[in-house]
Design an enzyme around this catalytic site. Structure first.
Site, PDB file in Angstrom:
ATOM      1  N   SER A   1      15.648  -4.928 -32.005  1.00 51.55           N
ATOM      2  CA  SER A   1      15.248  -3.699 -31.355  1.00 51.55           C
ATOM      3  C   SER A   1      16.395  -2.894 -30.724  1.00 51.55           C
ATOM      4  O   SER A   1      16.246  -1.693 -30.515  1.00 51.55           O
ATOM      5  CB  SER A   1      14.221  -4.018 -30.262  1.00 51.55           C
ATOM      6  OG  SER A   1      14.808  -4.740 -29.203  1.00 51.55           O
TER       7      SER A   1
ATOM      8  N   LYS B   1      21.072  -0.048 -23.004  1.00 56.13           N
ATOM      9  CA  LYS B   1      19.774   0.003 -23.691  1.00 56.13           C
ATOM     10  C   LYS B   1      18.728   0.589 -22.743  1.00 56.13           C
ATOM     11  O   LYS B   1      18.685   0.206 -21.561  1.00 56.13           O
ATOM     12  CB  LYS B   1      19.372  -1.408 -24.137  1.00 56.13           C
ATOM     13  CG  LYS B   1      18.106  -1.483 -24.982  1.00 56.13           C
ATOM     14  CD  LYS B   1      17.787  -2.929 -25.397  1.00 56.13           C
ATOM     15  CE  LYS B   1      16.636  -3.001 -26.387  1.00 56.13           C
ATOM     16  NZ  LYS B   1      16.328  -4.413 -26.784  1.00 56.13           N
TER      17      LYS B   1
ATOM     18  N   SER C   1      16.845  -9.462 -31.243  1.00 55.51           N
ATOM     19  CA  SER C   1      17.078  -8.029 -31.022  1.00 55.51           C
ATOM     20  C   SER C   1      18.501  -7.650 -30.635  1.00 55.51           C
ATOM     21  O   SER C   1      18.809  -6.462 -30.550  1.00 55.51           O
ATOM     22  CB  SER C   1      16.123  -7.503 -29.947  1.00 55.51           C
ATOM     23  OG  SER C   1      14.841  -7.317 -30.481  1.00 55.51           O
TER      24      SER C   1
END
Lengths: 493, 100
Positions: A157, A77, A181
């Protein structure tokens, strides 16, 4: 071929020399090259670095060395700082930032031999539930409704990380979970996502959103794979004072424990009004699976569940407004030139932050400001204590909790984007565990009538990830989820 | 809890943005007034919760922080620290002149 491998299967094939890390890495890079124009799961792809790491891993394996992740291609990420590779948090304000250091979690993975394919897309500063607030454009879910080519969101997210693993662009990936998330995008993309206990993984080198809630964790296509990756990510780090100094257990072994004799709580407050019937039905199916596997099912109450979201939307923006004060145009990141210092701050932050991040900074600033602190922030901290007490009380009676992960399947790009509060409701089932800091996993358990994946969530006691993995693995075995998304390399489209 | 919708007039939105050091265009103020008002109105459901006698919880992490020796652990990283500076002069960050 990339979707045919699990992380553990690829590890075994590498050790047996049936495949090289270079072959495996090239196959993943080819899948990324093919699918990236359609999915946009990545902000930065690093093929040269990946192939160099693959060659180093092949050499290590050839010498009979190589750590637990040796030669395994994974995605990171773009919230984890990676030395020499730009780290943007999907924000204009960090677009030029190239970290001179490596986050502890990614350093642990490199220590264990992992191959990094690149940095995945996310909601800006991890604020969102759809990966549509990224300054660099949305990620598209590789799943589509049956008979439809409407573009769907991957959740958020950590939507890029989830989409990449679902589509076979990476064997596994890292995410971060502040209010859901990791778990919500795992549910939307039909894969496994695990949020460990707050303090289990170091936050050092992870771009901060809400420091009392943020926690890194793994995505993978199986529960065992998530367990293997967490085993590398986790561990004590003196550079994060909230990182806990306790040994990292063998999470993969815990996946084989079974659930016989475990007491599984079903929180009645999660039967929320408006939850689709098929999500209720899947939950009931999950209860039956665990009962059949030998668990005892217990009704429990978490009375403050309905206040989780409102509490979260005070605490998280408050912490975010403080954390994001560092983006001032002076030391790193974007700078908009101006004639005086206040203008420099204000113009830089106006140009650098997107609409959702700006909203949350303003909410956070307001609830912490003189005259409102007690009414909002202090009140929220007290409700948070009650939410934690709900979980502590429940875990005196049960070993784990079973709930749905999200109140819907993946929704269309552009839906729910007009009304911030509608978007926030996505996290209704994931936020309470975040407020309490307990570990949770989302396991793909079925498809809805449109053919979209739905996840079930297992929550456990603080630092009892092992039971969470055991229950998750039992659900996985019973569900036998084998569906694959429509947008993938092998689909012959 | 204060009534949010009443509290958030355009001047309040501008004051918050000023505190947050974010420049707002005039056309953004009305929209933010609506959006922030809606979020704060929704948050007011916490008024229903009785929190008398409850201690605030700032973090679920361990209550005691670890101590370490008070010693230098790093240093001489000037170039790494300044590597991302938008503007610099030698070993310093530079900003617009603040003192005449």
């Amino acid at each position: 071929m990339t979707l045919e491998f699990t992380l553990s299967g690829a590890r075994d094939a590498l050790r047996a020399r049936r495949i090289s890390s270079r072959e495996l890495t090239e196959a993943h890079l080819a899948t990324i090259a093919e699918l990236e124009p359609e999915l946009h799961a990545f902000i930065t792809v690093t093929p040269e670095q990946a192939l160099a790491q693959a060659d180093a891993a092949d050499a290590a394996i050839g010498r009979g060395e190589g750590g637990p992740l040796a030669g395994l291609p994974v995605a990171i990420k773009d919230l984890f700082c990676t030395k020499g590779v730009k780290t943007t948090a999907a924000s204009r304000i960090l677009e030029p930032f190239v970290p001179p250091y490596e986050s502890t979690v990614t350093a642990n993975m490199l220590r264990d031999g992992a191959v990094f394919l690149g940095k995945t897309n996310l909601d800006e500063f991890a604020m969102g539930s759809s990966t549509t607030t990224s300054a660099f454009g949305p990620t598209i879910n590789p799943w589509q409704r049956r008979g439809s080519n409407t573009q769907l969101v991957p959740g958020g997210s950590s939507g890029g990380s989830a989409a990449a693993v679902a589509a076979g662009m990476a064997l596994a990936s890292t995410g971060t979970d502040t209010g859901g998330s990791i778990r919500q995008p795992a549910s939307f993309c039909g894969i496994v996502g695990m949020k460990p206990t707050y303090g289990r993984c170091s936050r050092w080198g992870v771009v901060a959103f809400a420091s009392s809630l943020d926690q890194p964790g793994p995505f993978a296509r199986t529960v065992e794979d998530a367990a293997i990756l967490l085993g590398s990510m986790a561990g004590h780090d003196p550079k994060d004072s909230t990182s806990v100094n306790r040994p990292v257990p063998d999470y993969a072994a815990a996946c084989r424990r079974g659930v016989k004799g475990l007491r599984i709580g079903i929180p009645r407050e999660y039967r929320a009004d408006g939850t689709p019937a098929e999500i209720e039905a899947l939950w009931n199916q999950g209860i039956a699976w665990l009962r059949d596997a030998g668990a005892e099912i217990v009704d429990v109450s978490l009375p403050h569940t309905k206040y989780g979201l409102a509490t979260y939307y005070i605490v998280a923006p408050a912490e975010a407004s403080s954390n994001l004060a560092r983006y001032d145009g002076v030391r790193f990141g974007l700078r908009v030139p101006a004639n005086d210092l206040t203008d420099l701050y204000e113009e830089t932050r106006a140009a650098g932050f997107g609409a959702e991040v700006r909203r949350r900074i303003l909410i956070g600033t307001y609830v912490l400001s003189a005259g409102y602190y007690d009414a909002y922030y202090l009140k929220a901290q007290k409700v948070r204590a009650l939410i934690l007490r709900d979980f502590t009380d429940a875990f005196e009676r049960v070993d784990a909790l079973l709930t749905p992960t999200a109140p819907s399947a993946a929704f269309g790009l552009g839906e729910k984007s007009d009304d911030p509060v509608q978007m926030y409701l996505n996290d209704v089932f994931t936020v309470p565990a975040s407020m309490a800091g307990v570990p949770g996993i989302s396991v793909p358990a079925g498809l809805d009538t449109d053919g979209l994946p739905l996840g079930l969530q297992v929550l456990g006691r603080h630092f009892d990830e092992e039971t969470v993995f055991a229950v998750g693995a039992a659900l996985e075995a019973a569900a036998g989820f084998s569906a694959r998304p429509g947008i993938r390399m092998e689909a012959g489209r | 809890m204060a009534s949010a919708s009443a509290a958030l007039d355009p001047a309040a939105v501008r004051r918050i943005a000023r505190l947050a050091r974010i420049r707002l265009a005039d056309e953004d103020v009305a929209q933010l007034q609506t959006e922030l008002g809606a979020i704060l109105g929704w948050i007011e459901q916490l008024n229903e919760v009785d929190v008398s006698g409850v201690d605030p919880l700032a973090s679920v992490g361990s209550a005691t922080l670890a101590f370490r020796e008070d010693a230098v652990t790093d240093g001489d990283q000037t170039e790494a620290v300044l590597a991302n500076a938008p503007a610099r002069s030698g070993p310093f960050y530079t900003v617009p002149k603040v003192v005449e």
